[in-house]
Structure formats: C-alpha cells, structure tokens
Design an enzyme around this catalytic site. Structure first.
Site, short mmCIF file in Angstrom:
data_model
loop_
_atom_site.label_atom_id
_atom_site.label_comp_id
_atom_site.label_asym_id
_atom_site.label_seq_id
_atom_site.Cartn_x
_atom_site.Cartn_y
_atom_site.Cartn_z
N GLY A 21 0.80 -1.22 0.00
CA GLY A 21 0.00 0.00 0.00
C GLY A 21 0.84 1.27 0.00
O GLY A 21 2.07 1.23 -0.13
N PHE A 91 0.45 -2.79 8.73
CA PHE A 91 -0.26 -1.73 7.99
C PHE A 91 -1.62 -2.21 7.48
O PHE A 91 -2.47 -1.38 7.17
CB PHE A 91 0.54 -1.33 6.73
N SER A 135 -4.07 6.01 14.15
CA SER A 135 -4.42 7.24 13.44
C SER A 135 -4.83 8.32 14.42
O SER A 135 -5.38 8.03 15.50
CB SER A 135 -5.59 6.92 12.51
N THR A 137 -7.27 9.87 14.17
CA THR A 137 -8.72 9.78 14.29
C THR A 137 -9.14 9.26 15.67
O THR A 137 -10.27 9.51 16.10
CB THR A 137 -9.29 8.89 13.14
N TYR A 159 -14.40 3.17 11.10
CA TYR A 159 -12.96 3.05 10.82
C TYR A 159 -12.15 3.43 12.07
O TYR A 159 -11.26 2.70 12.50
CB TYR A 159 -12.55 3.95 9.64
N LYS A 163 -9.50 1.29 14.82
CA LYS A 163 -8.16 1.68 15.28
C LYS A 163 -8.12 1.69 16.81
O LYS A 163 -7.17 1.20 17.44
CB LYS A 163 -7.78 3.06 14.73
N TYR A 187 -0.67 8.17 13.15
CA TYR A 187 -0.32 9.05 12.04
C TYR A 187 -1.30 10.21 11.97
O TYR A 187 -2.50 10.02 12.12
CB TYR A 187 -0.40 8.36 10.69
N ASN A 189 -1.80 13.36 8.98
CA ASN A 189 -2.29 13.24 7.59
C ASN A 189 -1.15 12.97 6.61
O ASN A 189 -0.50 13.92 6.14
CB ASN A 189 -3.04 14.51 7.19
N ARG A 241 -5.15 20.81 9.31
CA ARG A 241 -4.62 19.47 9.59
C ARG A 241 -3.09 19.52 9.65
O ARG A 241 -2.46 20.43 9.14
CB ARG A 241 -5.01 18.49 8.48
N GLY A 307 -18.89 14.85 10.07
CA GLY A 307 -17.85 14.16 10.83
C GLY A 307 -16.51 14.89 10.84
O GLY A 307 -15.61 14.51 11.59
P1 NAD Z 1 -3.38 1.44 1.75
O1 NAD Z 1 -4.79 1.03 1.51
O2 NAD Z 1 -2.63 2.05 0.64
O3 NAD Z 1 -2.55 0.19 2.29
C1 NAD Z 1 -3.13 -0.84 3.07
C2 NAD Z 1 -2.72 -2.16 2.44
O4 NAD Z 1 -3.29 -3.22 3.21
C3 NAD Z 1 -3.22 -2.33 1.00
O5 NAD Z 1 -2.13 -2.71 0.20
C4 NAD Z 1 -4.26 -3.43 1.08
O6 NAD Z 1 -4.29 -4.21 -0.08
C5 NAD Z 1 -3.80 -4.20 2.31
N1 NAD Z 1 -4.85 -4.92 3.05
C6 NAD Z 1 -6.02 -4.43 3.50
N2 NAD Z 1 -6.69 -5.38 4.18
C7 NAD Z 1 -5.91 -6.49 4.16
C8 NAD Z 1 -6.04 -7.79 4.71
N3 NAD Z 1 -7.13 -8.16 5.39
N4 NAD Z 1 -5.04 -8.67 4.52
C9 NAD Z 1 -3.92 -8.32 3.81
N5 NAD Z 1 -3.75 -7.10 3.27
C10 NAD Z 1 -4.74 -6.20 3.46
O7 NAD Z 1 -3.38 2.38 3.03
P2 NAD Z 1 -2.21 3.26 3.64
O8 NAD Z 1 -2.56 4.69 3.46
O9 NAD Z 1 -0.90 2.76 3.20
O10 NAD Z 1 -2.42 2.95 5.19
C11 NAD Z 1 -1.68 1.96 5.88
C12 NAD Z 1 -2.19 1.87 7.30
O11 NAD Z 1 -2.08 3.15 7.92
C13 NAD Z 1 -3.66 1.48 7.41
O12 NAD Z 1 -3.82 0.64 8.53
C14 NAD Z 1 -4.36 2.81 7.65
O13 NAD Z 1 -5.57 2.64 8.35
C15 NAD Z 1 -3.32 3.54 8.47
N6 NAD Z 1 -3.46 5.01 8.40
C16 NAD Z 1 -3.49 5.62 7.17
C17 NAD Z 1 -3.68 6.99 7.09
C18 NAD Z 1 -3.75 7.68 5.75
O14 NAD Z 1 -4.28 8.80 5.69
N7 NAD Z 1 -3.21 7.12 4.68
C19 NAD Z 1 -3.80 7.76 8.28
C20 NAD Z 1 -3.74 7.12 9.49
C21 NAD Z 1 -3.57 5.73 9.55
N1 UFG Z 2 -11.18 18.37 2.31
C1 UFG Z 2 -11.81 19.20 1.43
N2 UFG Z 2 -12.16 18.70 0.19
C2 UFG Z 2 -11.87 17.42 -0.17
C3 UFG Z 2 -11.22 16.57 0.76
C4 UFG Z 2 -10.89 17.09 1.99
O1 UFG Z 2 -12.08 20.36 1.72
O2 UFG Z 2 -12.23 17.02 -1.28
C5 UFG Z 2 -10.77 18.92 3.63
C6 UFG Z 2 -11.42 18.23 4.81
O3 UFG Z 2 -12.67 18.82 5.09
C7 UFG Z 2 -10.36 18.45 5.89
C8 UFG Z 2 -9.04 18.42 5.13
O4 UFG Z 2 -9.39 18.71 3.78
O5 UFG Z 2 -10.52 19.73 6.46
C9 UFG Z 2 -8.34 17.08 5.19
O6 UFG Z 2 -9.23 16.06 4.79
P1 UFG Z 2 -8.75 14.57 4.45
O7 UFG Z 2 -9.96 13.82 4.01
O8 UFG Z 2 -7.59 14.61 3.55
O9 UFG Z 2 -8.22 14.05 5.85
P2 UFG Z 2 -8.94 13.91 7.27
O10 UFG Z 2 -8.21 14.77 8.22
O11 UFG Z 2 -10.40 14.08 7.16
O12 UFG Z 2 -8.70 12.37 7.60
C10 UFG Z 2 -7.43 11.74 7.36
C11 UFG Z 2 -7.66 10.29 6.99
C12 UFG Z 2 -8.23 9.53 8.14
C13 UFG Z 2 -7.36 9.70 9.32
C14 UFG Z 2 -7.16 11.17 9.64
C15 UFG Z 2 -6.19 11.35 10.76
O13 UFG Z 2 -8.56 10.19 5.89
O14 UFG Z 2 -8.28 8.16 7.81
O15 UFG Z 2 -6.64 11.84 8.50
O16 UFG Z 2 -5.04 10.63 10.52
F1 UFG Z 2 -7.92 9.09 10.37
#
Ligand code: NAD
Ligand code: UFG
Length: 351
Positions: A21, A91, A135, A137, A159, A163, A187, A189, A241, A307
């Site tokens: 991912g 992850f 996260s 979140t 979601y 977590k 994490y 953003n 953020r 939300g």
């Molecule tokens: P991503 O979707 O790119 O990567 C997640 C990977 O996990 C994918 O490759 C998917 O195929 C794999 N996967 C999902 N479910 C699975 C399962 N049951 N078995 C095996 N593989 C599985 O997401 P990412 O952005 O790289 O996020 C990685 C981790 O970080 C996630 O747990 C996500 O919740 C967490 N996280 C992400 C963000 C963000 O904004 N990207 C923020 C906070 C936390």
């Molecule tokens: N936003 C817009 N337009 C869009 C998308 C986002 O205005 O099309 C705004 C949102 O309202 C927010 C900011 O941009 O104010 C960031 O939004 P994101 O959707 O990029 O990120 P969030 O902070 O809502 O959430 C992200 C991840 C969650 C994670 C969280 C904290 O999506 O999974 O950060 O790590 F939990």
C-alpha cells in the site's frame, strides 16, 4: 541485516502486512536503506503488485512477497513456519472513513479480525514485537491543539473505532503477556510521495482525501476542488490538519523498530504521535500546491463534510524525545513530490 538481540537470534525478518500500500511501499524503501530485511504480506485489495515492482526498481533488489489475507490463519501459520519472523509492521487494513460508515461489518471483520488472527499466529510462533498503524482519528474532536498522546480517546466512525479497539486489544495483550513489545504510531495526515516519482498514493475512484483530490484537479482529471466548509474557527475558515510527508512517516517506522529492538524500549513510552506539529488549512494547501505544480486549482467552498473537525495537529515531542524522530520535510516538498508522482503517473499504477 539486523541483529535481534532481545530474541537472541540474528537475521530475522520483518513481516510487513499491507506492505504493497501507500505507506507500506515507502516504508519498505526506508527499511531497506536502514539494512532491515522484510517479507511483504498483502491481499492486494487496495494495491497492486506493480507498486512492489517499482519499489524493487528503486532499491535494486527483489522483494519477497506473499499474497494473502490477515484473516487467513493457515497461510500466516505457514509463513511463520517457513521464515524467521522477528517482528511485524502491521499496515494491513481498510482505511476509508466514509466507506466504513456504509460497510461497518466489513471494516470490523477486516481490520479487527485480521489483527486478532495475526496476533494469535505471532503468539503461537513466539514473535512478540509489533508496530501498529493507528491514526489521529482516535482523538475524535480534540478539546485543544496541539494534541498530546495522553488526550482522551474518542472516535466517531467505524474506521476510527477499529483503530481504537485494536489499540485496546494490544494494550490488553501486553497486560496478559509482558514479553510483547508493542509500538503504536498515530499518524496524522500522510501526503506526498517518494522523490523518484515512481511510487505514491493511488486511490480507487474519486479520492476522499484532500491531497490526492487536489492532484487530480491539477492534472486536469477533475474540474474543481470542493472545499468542505469555509466557516470553521481557523485562520481562514477552512479545516486545519497536520500534513506529514510519507517519507518522514516511513522513517518513523525505522526509528520505532530500532527502539523496539533496543534495551531502551519501555512500554510506558510506546504510543507516539507522528506528525509535524504544524497545522495547515485547506486553502494553505491549495496555495502551496498551485505553486508546486504551476497549475490553477479551481475550487468552490461548499458545506461542511459530516464528521469533519475544525483543527487537528500533533504535539510530536514524545517521538522526538524517545525515538529520536522528527519530521523534516516542508509543505512545499510534500506538494512538489505529490505533483511529480501525479504528473508522471496520471493513472496511478495502471498502464
Ligand atoms: P493502503 O490502503 O494504501 O494500504 C493498506 C494495504 O493493506 C493495502 O495494500 C491493502 O491491499 C492491504 N490490506 C487491507 N486489508 C488487508 C487484509 N485483510 N489482509 C492483507 N492485506 C490487506 O493504506 P495506507 O494509506 O498505506 O495505510 C496503511 C495503514 O495506515 C492502514 O492501517 C491505515 O488505516 C493507516 N493510516 C493511514 C492513514 C492515511 O491517511 N493514509 C492515516 C492514518 C492511519
Ligand atoms: N477536504 C476538502 N475537500 C476534499 C477533501 C478534503 O475540503 O475534497 C478537507 C477536509 O474537510 C479536511 C481536510 O481537507 O478539512 C483534510 O481532509 P482529508 O480527508 O484529507 O483528511 P482527514 O483529516 O479528514 O482524515 C485523514 C484520513 C483519516 C485519518 C485522519 C487522521 O482520511 O483516515 O486523516 O489521521 F484518520
């Protein structure tokens, strides 16, 4: 190769679940650069093997990849039987907030059951080191900013609850067996991409998150950005953020692994905010992206997204003090790297 002194064995590998991912692929590069060896386990439900091929090109080595699901106990048992796994970076999980509201059972099953099965197999094979991707979140709508790790935990969507529950499961696991060494990284953003422009975030369909959406507007795939709310109590009315470059985030995993493998590890200090400590608004990001891409980013301010919260940014001092980790990349670099990935790969990993 890294000596795993606490387990008394050498050359053990790190199992990276979800390693294909967005954050996983960037972390593989940092692990490789730090001399760690790893195996990727991913069911590819939100990624592709092409991403791993690109990582192979970047690091100049083949990657050991096993396609599998974290809920598939037999495949995991076989994997642990056949390899010396010293630690796990977990992850794997589904991550879209909106989708989790529509499909809560899928999220609970994938994220929570997947983690339970993984932990059972780890215990069975006496592998007791794990880094977990949590996260910001989990803080819900924080009463103040910057957020420290001791803030109350309270999340508002399925979601986020996966977590939070997994964090609680890990804390309970430690209480039951104090040989477990657990690090939880919360994490903020993650944005940006590797400087090569070869790997990056490749969302399916319409991006939910801000930076990938802006990238698609800049590259001409979408007409304009909808800004969700212009009346928040922030410096310009749009949401604030803590955006963190994915390469900085990847490095935090290396530092956390070093910590877990060191004698300094202390469960009292094992949950860390991974952010920059700086808050940027949506309009700040639009401005920075416009500068980086030299493209217009048309936008419309629309109503708030359900939300969403006004402000969320980290106090990352604990990670600095204990892990020796600090984010170094600026918002300009985040936008430049994101733009390089987007403009070089307008269709992501698809040919
Ligand atoms: P991503 O979707 O790119 O990567 C997640 C990977 O996990 C994918 O490759 C998917 O195929 C794999 N996967 C999902 N479910 C699975 C399962 N049951 N078995 C095996 N593989 C599985 O997401 P990412 O952005 O790289 O996020 C990685 C981790 O970080 C996630 O747990 C996500 O919740 C967490 N996280 C992400 C963000 C963000 O904004 N990207 C923020 C906070 C936390
Ligand atoms: N936003 C817009 N337009 C869009 C998308 C986002 O205005 O099309 C705004 C949102 O309202 C927010 C900011 O941009 O104010 C960031 O939004 P994101 O959707 O990029 O990120 P969030 O902070 O809502 O959430 C992200 C991840 C969650 C994670 C969280 C904290 O999506 O999974 O950060 O790590 F939990």
């Amino acid at each position: 190769m890294v000596l795993d002194d606490k387990n008394g064995c050498s050359m053990s590998k790190i199992l990276v679940t979800g390693g294909a991912g967005y954050i996983g692929t960037h972390t593989l590069i940092s692990l490789h650069e730090a001399g760690y060896e790893f195996i990727v386990y991913d069911n590819l439900c939100n990624s592709s093997q092409e991403a791993l091929k690109r990582v192979e090109k970047i690091i100049g080595e083949d990657i050991e990849f096993i396609k599998g699901d974290t809920r598939d106990k037999k495949t995991l048992q076989k994997l642990f039987q056949n390899h010396d796994i010293g630690s796990v970076i977990h992850f794997a999980g589904l991550k879209a907030v909106g989708e989790s509201v529509q499909k809560p059972l899928e999220y609970y099953d994938n994220n929570i059951n997947g983690t339970l099965v993984l932990l059972e197999v780890m215990k069975e094979y006496n592998c007791k080191k794990i880094l977990f991707s949590s996260s910001a979140t989990v803080y819900g709508d924080p009463h103040a900013t910057p957020i420290t790790e001791d803030f109350p935990l309270n999340t508002t969507n399925p979601y986020g609850r996966t977590k939070l529950f997994i964090e609680e499961i890990l804390r309970d696991l430690y209480v039951s067996d104090d040989e477990f060494e657990i690090v939880i990284l919360r994490y903020f953003n993650p944005v940006g991409a590797h400087e090569s422009g070869m790997i990056g975030e490749d969302p399916n369909g319409i991006p939910n998150n801000l930076m990938p959406f802006i990238s698609q507007v800049a590259v001409g795939k979408r007409e304009y950005l909808s800004i969700f709310g212009g009346d928040y109590d922030t410096h310009d009315g749009t949401g604030v953020r803590d955006y963190i470059h994915v390469v900085d985030l990847a490095l935090a995993h290396v530092k956390a692994l070093d910590y877990i493998n060191s004698r300094a590890f202390n469960i009292q200090h094992s949950t860390f905010n991974i952010g920059t400590g700086e808050g940027y608004s949506v309009l700040d990001i639009v401005k920075a992206y416009k500068k980086a891409s030299q493209k217009e980013i048309p936008y419309k301010i629309v109503k708030r997204r359900a939300g969403d919260i006004a402000k969320c940014f980290a106090n990352p001092n604990l990670a600095k003090e204990i892990l020796g980790w600090k984010a170094t990349k600026t918002i300009e670099q985040m936008c430049l790297d994101s733009w390089r990935w987007q403009s070089d790969n307008p269709n992501g990993y698809k040919k």
